[in-house]
Motif scaffolding. Structure first.
Motif, PDB file in Angstrom:
ATOM      1  N   ASP A  98      33.772  45.154  39.749  1.00 30.12           N
ATOM      2  CA  ASP A  98      34.602  45.155  38.554  1.00 30.12           C
ATOM      3  C   ASP A  98      36.008  44.626  38.822  1.00 30.12           C
ATOM      4  N   SER A 168      43.177  34.918  57.510  1.00 29.08           N
ATOM      5  CA  SER A 168      42.501  36.204  57.715  1.00 29.08           C
ATOM      6  C   SER A 168      41.676  36.186  58.987  1.00 29.08           C
ATOM      7  N   THR A 210      50.206  39.315  57.013  1.00 25.02           N
ATOM      8  CA  THR A 210      49.321  40.472  57.160  1.00 25.02           C
ATOM      9  C   THR A 210      49.170  41.204  55.835  1.00 25.02           C
ATOM     10  N   HIS A 211      50.295  41.416  55.189  1.00 23.61           N
ATOM     11  CA  HIS A 211      50.284  42.088  53.889  1.00 23.61           C
ATOM     12  C   HIS A 211      49.486  41.277  52.877  1.00 23.61           C
ATOM     13  N   VAL A 213      47.036  39.149  53.357  1.00 21.95           N
ATOM     14  CA  VAL A 213      45.591  39.219  53.597  1.00 21.95           C
ATOM     15  C   VAL A 213      45.045  40.574  53.158  1.00 21.95           C
ATOM     16  N   ALA A 214      45.803  41.629  53.418  1.00 23.56           N
ATOM     17  CA  ALA A 214      45.371  42.965  52.999  1.00 23.56           C
ATOM     18  C   ALA A 214      45.219  43.013  51.478  1.00 23.56           C
ATOM     19  N   LYS A 217      42.228  40.953  50.290  1.00 26.04           N
ATOM     20  CA  LYS A 217      40.992  41.651  50.676  1.00 26.04           C
ATOM     21  C   LYS A 217      40.729  42.786  49.692  1.00 26.04           C
ATOM     22  N   ASP A 218      41.774  43.507  49.342  1.00 27.59           N
ATOM     23  CA  ASP A 218      41.612  44.602  48.394  1.00 27.59           C
ATOM     24  C   ASP A 218      41.195  44.087  47.025  1.00 27.59           C
TER      25      ASP A 218
END
Lengths: 222, 222
Positions: A98, A168, A210-211, A213-214, A217-218
Motif C-alpha cells: 500500500d 544503496s 545513508t539517510h 537510502v534509508a 527503502k522505507d
DNA sequence: GACTCCATTACAGAAATCTGTATTGACATC
DNA sequence: GATGTCAATACAGATTTCTGTAATGGAGTC
C-alpha cells in the motif's frame, strides 16, 4: 468483457476469492489459477502456444518460495516475462502493498493497467478495476487517487533510480561515474551525479546518502 | 489448555480461520476477536479490570489503518502495551513476515512465546504452536529452525541497533557520540563507534554506512 | 546574432568517513 | 605479581562526501 483470465496468487483462500468474484459479479468463467509464479508462467506459455491467449492477468506481487523451486520469486518478474511475449495483455496487480511510491512504480515502469489493494473493500475494488481495465482505462486504487501524497509525488527518472540503486549497494560516486561511462549513460561526471543526489536530498529531505537510502527503502522505492 | 484467548487480526477471513482452528482442533471456545489494534487493547483492558484475564494473545504484526483512527499502528506496540500491564500473558505472533532477522528480533526483544508464519501449513503450525506455548515452550516457526540462516545469525546487541537506527536517520558519528553521552550509554567515543560500525561492516559484508543501512533495511532489522 | 535558460561539467574546500596503529584500563588466569 | 585478553579510547592519514561557485555548451526565443 474479458473471456479468458489467469489468476496468480499463492494463498488458496485469496485465490478462490478472486475467482468467485470474477464468476459471480462479472460473469467471467474461463479462469485459470496458479499458486506459484512458475506455474502461472507455464500456463501462460501453453495458452500462448495453443493460440488461446489470456486477455487478462491478475497477479499478486510476492510469492512464497514454498517447497517447490521457484525461478520467479516475485510477480514483477512474472509480469515482465509475460509482457515480453504478449505485450498487449492486460495486467492487474492484487497485492498487500500500500505504499504509494511502490504502486506508482508499477504503473510507471511496468505499465500495469490496474491495481487492487488487499483490504476490506477488495471485492468492490476488484470488480471496478476489471471493468475499468476492460474499457481501456488505467485504474488506480482509491487509496492512491484520494491520497494527497500521490499528487505531491516526487518524480524519479531512470537515472535517479540507478543512482539510488548504486548508492544503496555501497558504490562510491567515482565508481558510479565509471559505471555510467561504461554504459554510455549521459550525465556521468562526478559533479553531475553530486547534483542529482543533492536534488534527491532536497526531495526526500535527507541529510546524507545513508539517510536517503534509508528513506527510499522505507518508501519501498528500492 | 488455555481457557481464554484474544485474537487480533484485521483480515476477517484470517481472523475467523484462527478462531475456527482454536475451536475445532484445540477445543478453545472462550475466544474474543479484534479487527483493530486499539480494539484488541480495549478488550484486553476490560478483561483485566474485570479480573477475567486473557491467558493468550494471538496477534498479527501489521494492521491497516482503515477508516478508524488507530493509535497503535503495529502489533509490536500492542504487545508492548499489553505486556507492560500483564507481563505473564503468553503471546503468539501470526504474521506474513518471514525474514529470519525480524522474527528473531521478536523473540529476543519482545520475548514472544511463539511465531506462526502465514502460509500453506499455517493451521498445523498454529495448533502445534499453541500447544507448545501452553506447555511453557518457546515455539519457533519451522522456516527458521530449519533454516541455516538462523544458526549463522549475526548477534546484534542494543547498542548495535541504536547505532544502525541513528545512522539510518542520517546522523553523523559526532552527533551520535553526543547523543550517547547524553543518555549515558557506555561506549561513546567516536572511535569506539567507528569500531562497532566497522564490525557491522564485516558482519554484513557492507562496503560503507550507506550499504550497511540498505542491507539491514532489506533484512528487516530496521 | 544576441539573449536567456538549463543541464552538464570542472574545480575547490570544509566536513565526514573509513582504516589503520597505539595506549589505557579492567578483568581473568596462571 | 606477571601475563594475556579484550573493549574503550585517542590519534592520524587517506579517501569520500557534501556544498559551494564558475565555466561550457546546447536549445529555444526575440
Amino acid at each position: 468483457m474479458f473471456s479468458k483470465v489467469l489468476v496468480a496468487e499463492d494463498y488458496e483462500i485469496a485465490n478462490q476469492g478472486i475467482i468467485k468474484v470474477l464468476n459471480d459479479k462479472i460473469g467471467i468463467h474461463n479462469i485459470e489459477e496458479a499458486k506459484y509464479c512458475d506455474d502461472a508462467y507455464l500456463k501462460f506459455r501453453k495458452a500462448h502456444n495453443d493460440q488461446e491467449v489470456f486477455e487478462l492477468l491478475i497477479t499478486d506481487l510476492s510469492f512464497r518460495e514454498d517447497h517447490k523451486i521457484q525461478t520467479r520469486t516475485s510477480g514483477i518478474e512474472l509480469i515482465k516475462d509475460i509482457r515480453s511475449i504478449q505485450p498487449d495483455i492486460k495486467v492487474i496487480v492484487y497485492s498487500q502493498e500500500d505504499r504509494p511510491d511502490k504502486i506508482n512504480m508499477l504503473f510507471e515502469n511496468l505499465n500495469i493497467d490496474g491495481y487492487v489493494c488487499k483490504g476490506q473493500d477488495a471485492i468492490q475494488e476488484l470488480v471496478a478495476c476489471v471493468q475499468g481495465v476492460y474499457q481501456g482505462n488505467t485504474v488506480w486504487p482509491p487509496e492512491i487517487t484520494n491520497n494527497s501524497a500521490a499528487n505531491t509525488m516526487i518524480h524519479l527518472d531512470d537515472l535517479d533510480i540507478i543512482l539510488l540503486e548504486e548508492l544503496s549497494q555501497g558504490f562510491t560516486k567515482k565508481e558510479i561515474r565509471i559505471k555510467l561511462k561504461k554504459q554510455n549513460i549521459s550525465p556521468n561526471s562526478e559533479s553531475a551525479i553530486d547534483k542529482r543526489v543533492s536534488k534527491l536530498f532536497d526531495d526526500f529531505k535527507a541529510k546524507n546518502t545513508t539517510h536517503l537510502v534509508a528513506i527510499v527503502k522505507d518508501l519501498g522505492i528500492l
